[in-house]
Write a protein that holds these residues in place. Structure first.
Motif, mmCIF file in Angstrom:
data_model
loop_
_atom_site.group_PDB
_atom_site.id
_atom_site.type_symbol
_atom_site.label_atom_id
_atom_site.label_comp_id
_atom_site.label_asym_id
_atom_site.label_seq_id
_atom_site.Cartn_x
_atom_site.Cartn_y
_atom_site.Cartn_z
ATOM 1 N N ALA A 61 1.009 -0.933 0.249
ATOM 2 C CA ALA A 61 -0.040 0.183 0.237
ATOM 3 C C ALA A 61 1.065 1.060 0.162
ATOM 4 C CB ALA A 61 -0.624 0.168 1.173
ATOM 5 N N LYS A 62 1.908 1.421 1.372
ATOM 6 C CA LYS A 62 2.809 2.570 0.905
ATOM 7 C C LYS A 62 3.972 2.956 -0.288
ATOM 8 C CE LYS A 62 6.558 4.303 3.281
ATOM 9 N NZ LYS A 62 7.062 4.517 2.276
ATOM 10 N N THR A 63 3.693 1.259 -1.073
ATOM 11 C CA THR A 63 4.632 2.362 -2.113
ATOM 12 C C THR A 63 3.518 2.182 -3.584
ATOM 13 O OG1 THR A 63 5.550 0.386 -1.518
ATOM 14 C CG2 THR A 63 6.453 0.441 -3.947
ATOM 15 N N ALA A 64 2.439 1.325 -3.363
ATOM 16 C CA ALA A 64 1.549 1.670 -4.749
ATOM 17 C C ALA A 64 1.082 3.087 -4.450
ATOM 18 C CB ALA A 64 0.420 1.026 -4.468
ATOM 19 N N SER A 65 0.587 3.877 -3.177
ATOM 20 C CA SER A 65 0.603 5.149 -2.812
ATOM 21 C C SER A 65 1.190 5.942 -3.662
ATOM 22 C CB SER A 65 -0.211 5.287 -1.643
ATOM 23 O OG SER A 65 -1.011 4.726 -1.288
ATOM 24 N N GLU A 66 2.758 6.377 -3.516
ATOM 25 C CA GLU A 66 3.570 6.737 -3.728
ATOM 26 C C GLU A 66 3.609 6.486 -5.167
ATOM 27 O OE1 GLU A 66 6.631 4.848 -1.450
ATOM 28 O OE2 GLU A 66 6.405 6.008 0.687
ATOM 29 N N ALA A 67 3.614 5.764 -5.865
ATOM 30 C CA ALA A 67 3.970 5.325 -6.944
ATOM 31 C C ALA A 67 2.950 6.401 -7.894
ATOM 32 C CB ALA A 67 4.338 4.251 -7.948
ATOM 33 N N SER A 68 1.890 6.604 -7.759
ATOM 34 C CA SER A 68 0.294 6.967 -8.106
ATOM 35 C C SER A 68 0.221 8.341 -8.349
ATOM 36 C CB SER A 68 -0.998 6.774 -7.336
ATOM 37 O OG SER A 68 -1.130 7.530 -6.112
#
Length: 670
Positions: free
Chosen positions: A72-79
């Motif tokens: 969740a942390k990685t995906a949110s930062e990549a969005s």
């Protein structure tokens, strides 16, 4: 931006949130099923020894919960600001998983309404969402349930919930400790935030966006996890068309969905008011659909829904509007239609579905449909009102015998009663969530002056939002009709046990106890017995201090379950009383099947006993029969000294009523 454009943007945002949440849950499931299962030894080690895995950030092999958190942390930062998401839960293990804002607390409460005490299959969860100001900007806030799908996950969490540090943490969180999860129950959720302005920017400029799709893999020869995100899953050129369609259609039947239906209703309401025109709205609820699901499974149920939707479509004209509203509910809109035409069309649809026979695996099903209809005209002022009226009419049609049509009329007494009961449903659920269900007690006194035996009946009250005390006669009929009694009964039991645990009932003596009423609905719930046993253990109450009261009608209606419940509880030394005895004298032959300790003689025979010789004879006969069977008797509605004295001459054992004591608030919280 126009209101219509704003609506489209919000629908696109909902579509993105839905995809994000689904991919998050799928990614976690993929990891747990495929990555961890590669090494049984590793998986066994995690399950056996890593119950406190949330504190072991440095573990070489991530658990599914850790995986989801990092994903969740990685995906949110990549969005690029398009969305943020994280795992949350009322039963949060880590502080950053808590329900830390108003929307999450509201949404979780709404999800809990969909939960089931003893789910036997996957629950048809509906996500909760709102567009509101959040962190300084208009944001779509979305919470999708993340229920327990694997027994291993359930087992792990249940072991954790029994730990002393967890119990202490739950108390600090003001959350009931020792939660026992079952497969498919609500365990966590995926909280997604999508800023509306960012969604508008993406849609306007057709720029490339990334909706992450998460896969996990275990590198050969290494105990490690590689997260990678495949980009360009959804490109700007296709997002408007794809998400717009998803937001407005049902993926199974490919019919318009509830959002589309309500938008169409809004247009017809506007037209009716402006042009003095008349339109018709139908709510359709399939009969016997649950039987198909329970007998043949959800795939068969989906097959029925698809076939029914095609039959309905073939019976409607091109300009008529058909939608699937959810589950086995459909909606129909007829433009320029009066009541007579609506009746004809609805009856034609009824016949079309009644003629439909579904055969699966040698099982034969007669599918019918109940239809509630309402006319949209100049007096129709809101979408919400007309939808509610159609829903009430549909329920009335089902109550009247199913496979029939009911057209809503303001003067219809049955519908008005249903409407009143329906309004109580929301109030009851809010009261449960807000702690506004309270218990009172009323002392039951021994007729013999030398007896030291005292007990109390537990009574329920609801405190409304204005602080007024509402008696059960007002809200219990709605709770019974809408299957809320198990929730109410468990709330009352918990509060009663908390009062016993705290020493509130200090006058019970050695043989005294409290009496708690149980509904037939609760006794019909598969795991109710297990839950009550768990509460007795959790609150450490002496079972000898508990008596459950069961009405005569519920005992007869659920003989197998009631007998099982009584026998299991009596093995713990719990007592039982048969309540309202005498109102169903045809059931006397069943009395030997229910090993109870007390008979409570219905108050309708007691209140006029001084002046009515027939009532005296009935009460005397019931009392003698009970004593012959070795049972004690309790007379309800003892309101005067004269009634008390007459009961004393009959050798009734106990009396209850305002002459003995008025009900008193039990001011102890669980």
């Amino acid at each position: 931006m126009t209101t219509h454009e704003q609506k489209i943007i919000e629908e696109q945002a909902y579509g993105v949130a839905d995809i994000v949440a689904h991919q998050a849950i799928t990614g976690r499931y993929f990891y747990g099923k495929n990555v961890l299962s590669i090494s049984r030894e590793i998986k066994a080690k995690i399950i056996k020894s890593d119950k406190d895995f949330h504190d072991k950030v440095g573990s070489n092999v991530l658990t599914p919960a850790q995986f989801l958190k990092g994903m969740a942390k990685t995906a949110s930062e990549a969005s690029d600001g398009l969305y943020k998401y994280r795992a949350v839960s009322k039963w949060n293990i880590a502080p950053d998983q808590g329900l830390d804002n108003e929307f999450l607390r509201f949404a979780w409460a709404e999800l809990e309404k969909q939960d089931q005490l003893n789910p036997t299959k996957v629950i048809d969860w509906k996500p909760i969402f709102k567009v509101q100001e959040f962190e300084g900007k208009d944001t779509l806030l979305y919470l999708r349930p993340d229920p327990a799908v694997a027994n291993s996950c359930v087992s792990c969490h249940n072991i954790y919930e029994q730990k002393s540090e967890t119990i202490e943490r739950r108390i600090q969180q003001n959350v009931a400790p020792r939660k026992v999860f079952k497969q498919h129950q609500l365990m966590g959720g995926i909280f997604v935030q999508i800023p509306v302005d960012k969604m508008q920017q993406v849609s306007a400029h057709q720029s490339k966006i990334v909706i992450t799709m998460i896969l996990g893999m275990l590198t050969i020869g290494l105990i490690g996890l590689t997260l990678f995100f495949s980009r360009d899953i959804i490109r700007a050129r296709g997002i408007r068309k794809q998400l717009f369609w998803q937001a407005k259609h049902d993926s199974l039947t490919r019919l318009p969905n509830r959002i589309s239906f309500e938008q169409k209703v809004a247009l017809l309401v506007e037209d009716a008011v402006a042009e003095d025109s008349s339109h018709a709205l139908f709510f359709l609820d399939l009969d016997q659909f649950k039987l198909v699901n329970d007998t043949c499974g959800h795939a068969a149920g989906d097959e029925v829904l698809c076939q029914v939707s095609k039959r309905l479509e073939s019976s409607l004209k091109q300009n008529d509007f058909l939608a699937r509203l959810g589950g086995d509910e459909f909606g129909v809109l007829l433009s320029n239609c009066d009541a007579k035409k609506a009746q004809r069309v609805a009856e034609r649809l009824c016949k079309k579905i009644k003629d439909y026979k579904f055969i699966k695996n040698e099982h034969f099903f007669d599918i019918g449909v109940s239809i509630g209809a309402v006319i949209i005209n100049q007096q129709t002022h809101s979408v919400e009102k007309v939808m509610r009226q159609a829903d009430l009419a549909c329920y009335a049609a089902k109550d009247a015998g199913k496979n029939r049509v009911r057209i809503y009329q303001d003067s219809d007494e049955a519908l008005n009663q249903r409407r009143g009961e329906a309004s109580w449903v929301s109030e009851i659920l809010k009261a449960l969530g807000d702690g506004r269900i309270v218990i009172y007690s009323q002392r039951i006194g021994a007729m013999s002056a030398t007896s030291e035996h005292t007990h109390h009946e537990i009574l329920v009250r609801l405190i409304d939002q204005q602080g007024e005390i509402i008696c059960p006669e007002k809200f219990l009929p709605a709770a019974e009709r809408y299957q809320l009694m198990p929730k109410l009964d468990l709330e009352i039991i918990e509060q009663s046990f908390a009062a016993l645990q705290s020493g509130y009932f200090s006058d019970l003596g050695e043989e005294g106890f409290i009496s708690i009423n149980l509904s037939g609905q609760s006794l019909s719930v598969g795991d109710f017995l297990v839950t009550v046993k768990a509460l007795i253990s959790s609150y450490k109450v002496d079972p000898k201090k508990i008596c459950f009261e069961i009405t005569e009608s519920s005992a007869i209606a659920n003989q197998v379950r009631v007998r099982e419940f009584i026998l299991e509880m009596r093995a713990l030394n719990v007592k039982f009383a048969l309540d309202d005895f005498g109102t169903g004298l045809s059931s006397l032959t069943y009395l030997k099947d229910f090993p109870v300790d007390y008979l409570k003689i219905d108050g309708s025979f007691i209140k006029d006993i001084v002046t009515d010789s027939t009532d005296r004879s009935l009460v005397d006969a019931i009392n003698q029969m009970a004593h012959t069977l070795g049972l004690k008797t309790i007379a309800e509605y003892v309101e005067s000294k004269e009634i008390f004295n007459m009961l004393d001459t009959m050798k009734i054992d106990y009396a209850q009523g305002y002459f003995i004591q008025e009900p008193r608030l039990v001011d102890v919280k669980k």
